[in-house]
Structures are given as structure tokens and as C-alpha cells.
Enzyme design. Structure first.
Site, PDB file in Angstrom:
ATOM      1  N   LEU A  15      58.722  -3.981   3.487  1.00  7.23           N
ATOM      2  CA  LEU A  15      58.429  -4.355   2.105  1.00  7.23           C
ATOM      3  C   LEU A  15      58.215  -3.098   1.269  1.00  7.23           C
ATOM      4  O   LEU A  15      57.416  -2.238   1.627  1.00  7.23           O
ATOM      5  CB  LEU A  15      57.185  -5.242   2.038  1.00  7.23           C
ATOM      6  N   GLY A  75      51.922  -3.477  10.068  1.00  8.28           N
ATOM      7  CA  GLY A  75      51.948  -3.205   8.643  1.00  8.28           C
ATOM      8  C   GLY A  75      52.839  -4.206   7.937  1.00  8.28           C
ATOM      9  O   GLY A  75      52.690  -5.406   8.073  1.00  8.28           O
ATOM     10  N   ASP A  76      53.812  -3.680   7.214  1.00  9.38           N
ATOM     11  CA  ASP A  76      54.732  -4.547   6.469  1.00  9.38           C
ATOM     12  C   ASP A  76      56.142  -4.489   7.039  1.00  9.38           C
ATOM     13  O   ASP A  76      57.104  -4.794   6.355  1.00  9.38           O
ATOM     14  CB  ASP A  76      54.733  -4.160   4.990  1.00  9.38           C
ATOM     15  N   GLU A  77      56.271  -4.137   8.310  1.00  9.23           N
ATOM     16  CA  GLU A  77      57.571  -4.056   8.973  1.00  9.23           C
ATOM     17  C   GLU A  77      57.797  -5.263   9.874  1.00  9.23           C
ATOM     18  O   GLU A  77      56.912  -5.645  10.637  1.00  9.23           O
ATOM     19  CB  GLU A  77      57.679  -2.779   9.803  1.00  9.23           C
TER      20      GLU A  77
END
Length: 142
Positions: free
Chosen positions: A14, A55-57
């Protein structure tokens, strides 16, 4: 005649997620991650697996994804739809998505190799200005 890939791996990150956490707080960021996690299976019908790496992965594995062109259209659709603004906890939240794509068997013969190739393609997407998909290219490594 070139065969269609039998598996595609999309490595998704993201864009501007850190800004959401920094400006709106981690609770809003967590709610955003949950909303994205709920959306991904609906956005990609032939999903075998959607996994958050941290995280955002996230990684999306697609079974029999069709042609390279069809994979590109699908990845662009994911980028476009994840880029739409959302309201979370009363806040207008906008993020984008960068997507790296690797195809089996041309970009790797093992899951680890495909993820590494998709991760490399993700960095190419980010380097191209973010909010875009990019395919792995061995030629780009030279």
C-alpha cells in the site's frame, strides 16, 4: 506458441500507508488493513491464496490466471480499486497500491523464487512512481 502462465504471484504494497498511521493513528491504519484484506479476495476471483506478509505488504497467488495481458488487466483493476477513497472511523482515507508480478514458470520455479521475483517487480513499480503494477523482468537486473 507461448503458453499461458499456470500461476501468477502478485506482491502488493500500500502506497502512503505510513502517512495514514502517522497522521491518523495506528488504529485507523489497522482498520484500513482489515478493509483491504476483506476486499482482495473479492477483487481477484481466481485467488488461491492471499497472505499478509507484514505491515502493509501482501502476496496474492493466482491459479490459472490466463494470459499475461489478463494478469495485467487484473493487477491494474486491483490498483485502481484499492486507490478509491474510503471512510474509516470518520476519516477520509486514500492510499494507492504498487504491485509486483511474477509468472510461473518463466520468473521462478519455486514459491520462494516467485515471491522474490514479484518483490523485485514491486520495487520497479515503486520506482516508476507508485500506484501501478509491474511485471518481473530479468533483463532489468542487468
Amino acid at each position: 506458441m507461448r503458453e499461458d502462465p499456470s500461476v501468477a504471484v502478485m506482491f502488493l504494497d500500500l502506497d502512503r500507508f505510513k502517512t495514514v498511521n502517522d497522521q491518523l493513528d495506528h488504529d485507523v491504519g489497522d482498520q484500513l488493513l482489515k478493509a483491504v484484506a476483506a476486499d482482495l479476495p473479492r477483487l481477484v476471483r481466481q485467488v488461491v491464496t492471499v497472505a499478509r506478509l507484514g505491515g502493509d505488504e501482501s502476496v496474492i497467488a493466482l491459479d490459472k490466471p490466463g494470459t499475461r495481458g489478463q494478469v495485467e488487466v487484473l493487477a491494474q483493476s486491483v490498483v485502481t480499486k484499492l486507490g478509491l477513497p474510503r471512510t474509516i472511523d470518520g476519516h477520509a482515507v486514500g492510499v494507492g497500491a504498487s504491485v509486483g508480478i511474477a509468472l510461473y514458470p518463466s520468473d521462478g520455479l519455486t514459491a520462494a523464487a516467485l515471491i522474490a521475483s514479484a518483490d523485485e517487480a514491486l520495487y520497479a513499480a515503486k520506482g516508476a512512481g507508485r500506484n501501478t503494477p509491474r511485471f518481473y523482468s530479468a533483463a532489468a537486473r542487468l
